[in-house]
Design a protein around this motif. Structure first.
Motif, PDB file in Angstrom:
ATOM      1  N   GLY A  32       0.814  -1.213   0.000  1.00  0.00           N
ATOM      2  CA  GLY A  32       0.000   0.000   0.000  1.00  0.00           C
ATOM      3  C   GLY A  32       0.846   1.261   0.000  1.00  0.00           C
ATOM      4  O   GLY A  32       2.053   1.216   0.260  1.00  0.00           O
ATOM      5  N   GLU A  33       0.170   2.377  -0.261  1.00  0.00           N
ATOM      6  CA  GLU A  33       0.846   3.677  -0.314  1.00  0.00           C
ATOM      7  C   GLU A  33       1.523   4.022   1.022  1.00  0.00           C
ATOM      8  O   GLU A  33       2.657   4.505   1.065  1.00  0.00           O
ATOM      9  CB  GLU A  33      -0.200   4.729  -0.708  1.00  0.00           C
ATOM     10  N   ARG A  34       0.807   3.711   2.124  1.00  0.00           N
ATOM     11  CA  ARG A  34       1.375   4.059   3.441  1.00  0.00           C
ATOM     12  C   ARG A  34       2.650   3.297   3.726  1.00  0.00           C
ATOM     13  O   ARG A  34       3.620   3.830   4.248  1.00  0.00           O
ATOM     14  CB  ARG A  34       0.345   3.804   4.543  1.00  0.00           C
ATOM     15  N   ARG A  35       2.641   2.012   3.365  1.00  0.00           N
ATOM     16  CA  ARG A  35       3.833   1.187   3.575  1.00  0.00           C
ATOM     17  C   ARG A  35       4.989   1.690   2.680  1.00  0.00           C
ATOM     18  O   ARG A  35       6.130   1.762   3.119  1.00  0.00           O
ATOM     19  CB  ARG A  35       3.472  -0.272   3.240  1.00  0.00           C
ATOM     20  N   THR A  36       4.660   2.044   1.441  1.00  0.00           N
ATOM     21  CA  THR A  36       5.686   2.545   0.529  1.00  0.00           C
ATOM     22  C   THR A  36       6.351   3.795   1.109  1.00  0.00           C
ATOM     23  O   THR A  36       7.582   3.914   1.104  1.00  0.00           O
ATOM     24  CB  THR A  36       5.055   2.898  -0.841  1.00  0.00           C
ATOM     25  N   VAL A  37       5.532   4.723   1.614  1.00  0.00           N
ATOM     26  CA  VAL A  37       6.084   5.965   2.177  1.00  0.00           C
ATOM     27  C   VAL A  37       6.927   5.653   3.411  1.00  0.00           C
ATOM     28  O   VAL A  37       7.999   6.226   3.615  1.00  0.00           O
ATOM     29  CB  VAL A  37       4.939   6.957   2.513  1.00  0.00           C
ATOM     30  N   LYS A  38       6.455   4.691   4.212  1.00  0.00           N
ATOM     31  CA  LYS A  38       7.190   4.350   5.431  1.00  0.00           C
ATOM     32  C   LYS A  38       8.573   3.777   5.101  1.00  0.00           C
ATOM     33  O   LYS A  38       9.586   4.152   5.705  1.00  0.00           O
ATOM     34  CB  LYS A  38       6.363   3.329   6.235  1.00  0.00           C
TER      35      LYS A  38
END
Ligand code: HQG
Length: 179
Positions: free
Chosen positions: A2-8
Motif C-alpha cells: 500500500g501507499e502508506r507502507r511505501t512511504v514508510k
C-alpha cells in the motif's frame, strides 16, 4: 504494497542512506553506496524488516526518484547530511531556478542568502510547482527566484542530482528575487 507502507519504507531508507546509517550499524562508502543485502539485514536486525521486492518497488515508484540501485548496491540521490561525495559533474544551470521556503526564514535569507543548513548543498528546483511543494512542508510556501544564469557567469558551481534536483553551495542575497 500500500501507499502508506511505501512511504514508510521510503522514509526509513532516506533516514539511513542520508543521515544516520550508523544508527543501524551501517557504513556508507565514500560515494554514499551500501550493499543491498547488508541494508536489508541491518534493518531487520533493528526492528524494521522489509523484503527485496518491497525495496525494488519503493525505488522504482518513488515520487522523487530518491534512490538509485546499481548492481548489488543502493544510494540516495541527494539530500545527505553526512559527508558523501556523489561525484556529480559540474552542470550549467538554466537561467533561473526556484527555491521553496516559508515566511519565518525570509528575514534571515534576506540577510545571509540561502545556506545549506543541515544538508550538503542548497536545493533548487527547476519549476515553481516543485518549489511550492518543498516550501509547503514547513508552512505557507514562499517561492524565491534565483538568478542562476548570473551565478554561473560569476563562477558559482552547480550540480544536478540523478533525480533532477539542482545543488549549489550557497546563494548570496544579490541573486535572489523575493515575491
Ligand atoms: C531554509 C526535500 C534561514 C530553507 C525537499 C529551508 C527538497 C534558511 C530550510 C529537499 C536559510 C532547510 C530540500 C537561511 C535556507 N536562514 N533559513 N540563511 N537558507 N534556509 O529541508 O530546500 O523529500 O534542508 O529555505 O523536497 O527545504 O527529503 O532544505 O526551508 O528537495 O527528498 O532552511 O528536501 O526532499 O531545509 O529541502 P532543508 P529544503 P526529500
Amino acid at each position: 504494497m500500500g501507499e502508506r507502507r511505501t512511504v514508510k519504507v521510503s522514509k526509513y531508507l532516506s533516514r539511513h542512506l542520508r543521515h544516520q546509517p550508523a544508527r543501524i550499524g551501517l557504513t556508507l562508502d565514500p560515494a554514499g553506496w551500501v550493499d543491498i543485502d547488508a541494508l536489508i539485514t541491518a534493518a531487520a536486525e533493528h526492528g524494521f524488516p522489509f523484503t527485496r521486492e518491497e525495496l525494488d518497488r519503493v525505488v522504482a515508484t518513488n515520487d522523487k526518484q530518491r534512490f538509485t540501485i546499481e548492481g548489488t548496491r543502493i544510494r540516495a540521490n541527494q539530500g545527505h547530511s553526512i559527508s558523501v561525495d556523489l561525484s556529480l559533474p559540474p552542470a550549467t544551470p538554466p537561467p533561473y531556478l526556484y527555491h521553496g521556503t516559508h515566511p519565518r526564514a525570509l528575514e534571515s535569507i534576506r540577510a545571509t542568502g540561502l545556506k545549506p543548513m543541515n544538508r550538503h548543498a542548497v536545493h533548487l528546483s527547476s519549476d515553481r510547482g516543485t518549489a511550492t511543494r518543498v516550501g509547503a512542508r514547513r508552512g505557507r510556501p514562499v517561492v524565491l527566484v534565483v538568478d542562476t544564469g548570473a551565478m554561473h557567469r560569476d563562477g558559482h558551481v552547480f550540480h544536478v542530482s540523478a533525480n533532477g534536483v539542482w545543488l549549489t553551495a550557497a546563494v548570496p542575497p544579490r541573486y535572489l528575487c523575493f515575491p
